[in-house]
Motif scaffolding. Sequence first.
Motif, PDB file in Angstrom:
ATOM      1  N   CYS A 138      12.813  15.227   4.877  1.00 16.29           N
ATOM      2  CA  CYS A 138      13.777  15.600   6.748  1.00 16.29           C
ATOM      3  C   CYS A 138      12.656  15.293   6.712  1.00 16.29           C
ATOM      4  O   CYS A 138      12.953  14.881   8.308  1.00 16.29           O
ATOM      5  CB  CYS A 138      13.689  17.202   6.591  1.00 16.29           C
ATOM      6  SG  CYS A 138      14.551  17.869   5.059  1.00 16.29           S
ATOM      7  N   ILE A 139      11.107  15.619   6.997  1.00 14.53           N
ATOM      8  CA  ILE A 139      10.018  14.933   7.765  1.00 14.53           C
ATOM      9  C   ILE A 139       9.850  13.475   7.565  1.00 14.53           C
ATOM     10  O   ILE A 139       9.626  12.939   8.845  1.00 14.53           O
ATOM     11  CB  ILE A 139       8.936  15.486   7.659  1.00 14.53           C
ATOM     12  CG1 ILE A 139       8.795  16.851   7.538  1.00 14.53           C
ATOM     13  CG2 ILE A 139       7.633  14.848   8.376  1.00 14.53           C
ATOM     14  CD1 ILE A 139       7.120  17.975   7.640  1.00 14.53           C
ATOM     15  N   GLY A 140      10.213  12.799   6.914  1.00 14.97           N
ATOM     16  CA  GLY A 140      10.550  11.809   7.260  1.00 14.97           C
ATOM     17  C   GLY A 140      11.553  10.593   8.104  1.00 14.97           C
ATOM     18  O   GLY A 140      11.779  10.074   8.914  1.00 14.97           O
ATOM     19  N   ALA A 141      12.564  11.796   7.611  1.00 20.07           N
ATOM     20  CA  ALA A 141      14.036  11.551   8.843  1.00 20.07           C
ATOM     21  C   ALA A 141      13.891  11.317  10.054  1.00 20.07           C
ATOM     22  O   ALA A 141      14.518  10.895  10.744  1.00 20.07           O
ATOM     23  CB  ALA A 141      14.626  12.256   8.235  1.00 20.07           C
ATOM     24  N   ALA A 146       0.862  -1.034  -0.202  1.00 17.64           N
ATOM     25  CA  ALA A 146      -0.043  -0.632  -0.281  1.00 17.64           C
ATOM     26  C   ALA A 146       1.003   1.284   0.134  1.00 17.64           C
ATOM     27  O   ALA A 146       0.419   1.984  -0.622  1.00 17.64           O
ATOM     28  CB  ALA A 146      -0.547  -0.466   1.403  1.00 17.64           C
ATOM     29  N   THR A 147       2.135   1.295   0.418  1.00 13.11           N
ATOM     30  CA  THR A 147       2.947   1.973   0.986  1.00 13.11           C
ATOM     31  C   THR A 147       3.545   2.678   0.084  1.00 13.11           C
ATOM     32  O   THR A 147       3.268   3.811  -1.118  1.00 13.11           O
ATOM     33  CB  THR A 147       3.734   1.703   2.265  1.00 13.11           C
ATOM     34  OG1 THR A 147       3.194   1.811   2.936  1.00 13.11           O
ATOM     35  CG2 THR A 147       5.398   3.977   1.810  1.00 13.11           C
ATOM     36  N   MET A 148       3.970   1.744  -1.117  1.00  9.80           N
ATOM     37  CA  MET A 148       4.919   1.367  -2.274  1.00  9.80           C
ATOM     38  C   MET A 148       4.015   1.793  -3.467  1.00  9.80           C
ATOM     39  O   MET A 148       4.268   2.402  -4.208  1.00  9.80           O
ATOM     40  CB  MET A 148       5.860   0.026  -2.420  1.00  9.80           C
ATOM     41  CG  MET A 148       6.864   0.094  -1.379  1.00  9.80           C
ATOM     42  SD  MET A 148       8.056   1.711  -1.083  1.00  9.80           S
ATOM     43  CE  MET A 148       8.963   1.360  -2.611  1.00  9.80           C
ATOM     44  N   GLY A 149       2.961   1.774  -3.715  1.00  4.42           N
ATOM     45  CA  GLY A 149       1.653   2.322  -4.693  1.00  4.42           C
ATOM     46  C   GLY A 149       1.725   2.985  -4.019  1.00  4.42           C
ATOM     47  O   GLY A 149       1.552   3.470  -5.659  1.00  4.42           O
ATOM     48  N   PHE A 150       1.308   3.741  -3.256  1.00  2.00           N
ATOM     49  CA  PHE A 150       1.197   5.149  -3.551  1.00  2.00           C
ATOM     50  C   PHE A 150       1.821   5.991  -3.316  1.00  2.00           C
ATOM     51  O   PHE A 150       2.198   6.874  -4.663  1.00  2.00           O
ATOM     52  CB  PHE A 150       0.212   5.599  -1.181  1.00  2.00           C
ATOM     53  CG  PHE A 150      -0.356   7.067  -1.886  1.00  2.00           C
ATOM     54  CD1 PHE A 150       0.012   7.971  -2.506  1.00  2.00           C
ATOM     55  CD2 PHE A 150      -0.935   7.244  -0.256  1.00  2.00           C
ATOM     56  CE1 PHE A 150      -0.825   9.164  -2.314  1.00  2.00           C
ATOM     57  CE2 PHE A 150      -1.733   8.611  -0.340  1.00  2.00           C
ATOM     58  CZ  PHE A 150      -1.488   8.862  -1.495  1.00  2.00           C
ATOM     59  N   CYS A 161       7.441   4.601   4.254  1.00  5.64           N
ATOM     60  CA  CYS A 161       5.666   4.672   5.327  1.00  5.64           C
ATOM     61  C   CYS A 161       6.832   6.533   5.217  1.00  5.64           C
ATOM     62  O   CYS A 161       5.571   7.140   5.554  1.00  5.64           O
ATOM     63  CB  CYS A 161       5.953   4.575   6.109  1.00  5.64           C
ATOM     64  SG  CYS A 161       4.212   4.290   6.784  1.00  5.64           S
ATOM     65  N   SER A 162       7.175   6.135   6.837  1.00  8.28           N
ATOM     66  CA  SER A 162       7.490   8.104   6.921  1.00  8.28           C
ATOM     67  C   SER A 162       7.664   8.791   5.708  1.00  8.28           C
ATOM     68  O   SER A 162       7.445  10.197   6.144  1.00  8.28           O
ATOM     69  CB  SER A 162       8.828   8.002   8.041  1.00  8.28           C
ATOM     70  OG  SER A 162       9.183   6.634   9.129  1.00  8.28           O
ATOM     71  N   MET A 163       8.473   8.548   4.973  1.00  6.38           N
ATOM     72  CA  MET A 163       8.545   9.611   4.237  1.00  6.38           C
ATOM     73  C   MET A 163       7.553  10.592   3.276  1.00  6.38           C
ATOM     74  O   MET A 163       7.075  10.733   3.235  1.00  6.38           O
ATOM     75  CB  MET A 163       9.772   8.775   2.907  1.00  6.38           C
ATOM     76  CG  MET A 163      11.170   8.942   3.135  1.00  6.38           C
ATOM     77  SD  MET A 163      12.548   8.105   2.121  1.00  6.38           S
ATOM     78  CE  MET A 163      12.369   9.130   0.371  1.00  6.38           C
ATOM     79  N   LEU A 164       6.427   9.126   2.620  1.00  6.12           N
ATOM     80  CA  LEU A 164       5.109   9.062   2.363  1.00  6.12           C
ATOM     81  C   LEU A 164       3.912  10.774   3.443  1.00  6.12           C
ATOM     82  O   LEU A 164       3.809  11.313   2.933  1.00  6.12           O
ATOM     83  CB  LEU A 164       4.745   7.818   1.504  1.00  6.12           C
ATOM     84  CG  LEU A 164       3.335   8.385   1.185  1.00  6.12           C
ATOM     85  CD1 LEU A 164       2.979   8.818  -0.027  1.00  6.12           C
ATOM     86  CD2 LEU A 164       2.846   6.733   1.482  1.00  6.12           C
TER      87      LEU A 164
END
Length: 569
Positions: free
Chosen positions: A386-389, A294-298, A350-353
């Motif tokens: 940056c937010i994902g990191a 789901a995450t990688m599909g988005f 997922c965090s980067m998305l």
Amino acid sequence: REVVELTVPVAVKPNDINDYREIVLQPYSNTRIHLANYSKNAGEQVGYALVQLHAFEYNVTLSYNSSIVDGGHLSGQNIGLLMYGDGDLYAINLNPTQAVWVSLVLMLYNTSAPIPGGCNLEFPVEVSPILNLTLTPDIIIVDTPAAAVAKPFQGAPNGCGKARLEYESYYYLMPTHDFSQRSYFAAINNIISYASAKASGRQNSLHAPLLLNRHEYGRLTGRGMVFVTAVIDPVHRGYALYVPTHTYSCKPFLELADCYGLNIPYRVLAIVLTIIAVLEVVMGFLPLMVKGPATMGFLGVVGTVEALNMLNKPLAQEWIMFCLVGGAIIGAIIGLLLGLFAPGLCKVFCSMLTGYMICLTMFGMINGNFYTLPNVSWYIALGGICIGAILNITLPIILITRSVIFGTMAIFYGVNFIVGARLDYPLRHFVRRLYVANYERVHADPALDENDFVALATFGLIMIVVLFLRSRYQSDAVQGDYTRIEIPCQRGPANGDDENHIERSTVIAADDTVAYQRFVNEQPIITRWTNGDDDVFESPESNSRFFRRISTNRFLTVLAVESSRRRLI
């Protein structure tokens, strides 16, 4: 025939409203509008009079003649004609059964004011001071007919297309879900003069390439908008305004439910998905084989949109849908492979998305159509990274599980659709620029209304409740935050102690009655005192292991005692 008289006052107010009436045009009627005292009071300080007619809900006709003659009338909801002296105009209602409520406005402009629509090629009347509004499914297009300089300055140097005239476009937002005639007339009066347009309206400085007189706006579902264009002659220091035009972004008199976003099938689907997302946040029951694809599909869809935008031309919606579906499938396959062989990368993506969606929403709330900013896609992507990191670094510290992050996005957009808010407009801008030409020049207002605040409050309340429940969820069958599903022939734990390898969901704070493991093989946290006579810490998991060890040690002790006894005997 009914007669309505518009009177030029003794104290003329140049470039402003000098007379205002609201009347009802009876079904199939012809009302004469008489302009009086023009030559008596206007004198040499007035260049022309602009008589405006604004009809509520229905179209009417304003004509120089008592009968409709080609080239002598204009029809619509917001129309107007110029007059240079005392005379008559005719307001005609051709609807045989419906009376129409209209407002009559007399505007007087000085001798240096340019003539709006004096060089138009769009309308049959020689001077047509009205705007041409086109409502499309995605945007609103406002075209302004070319103006001419004032009569005293007309000549070869200042012919049509040669005069140095400037155009400014303003708009006014009506209250949300207010479709009354009183609000309609008040909104028009709030933008009808140059002073009120600058005070109450908002300027749109964007325009289509090579078309200085075309301005495009984003639609705001459930709200009405009034548009006006001011033409300015900087050489002779004069200005004038066109007749304001109005539109709703929906059809309140035909399909009122659409103005409130009451699409029942989609709303039911949004409710179901929101419930699933809430359960995911509370229990974290979705395995990696669901979260990863789901995450990688988005992310595949996001990458496809950015790649298609590099083509810099609009595409057919069929091709866009085909490409987006293909990108989602490829991303889902990559997510499945990562789930099998590199589950840690799924956490990172997922965090980067999540960071990307946060930046997308923030830009939309601040700037409306943020794609009017140059290179904004790169800024959003860098902000998402940056937010994902930050999320990847701080989540293990503050003990917020990544299943919470995964479900939060679904809750946010689900609640937005259920309430009928427009917090998803940044995501719509993201896709619309694929098929709307020059979408980076479409002006969209970022103003939030009461529905948006209700959606934000509902989202915040739901998150507080689900996180509270999450902190007290204590099932032994909780899936880990991205734990692999059971695969046949998968290698088991090395020491054979399966319980030591149960991966529990981490929470914001430990419960006061039960302890949770944060990571695999980590010792449990002891959380409260017992109520017994001996004040010791209690932890159900540690106590169960302790008693098992006591039982094992007791059995070994018994064996040792028996062996020693036999030896002594």
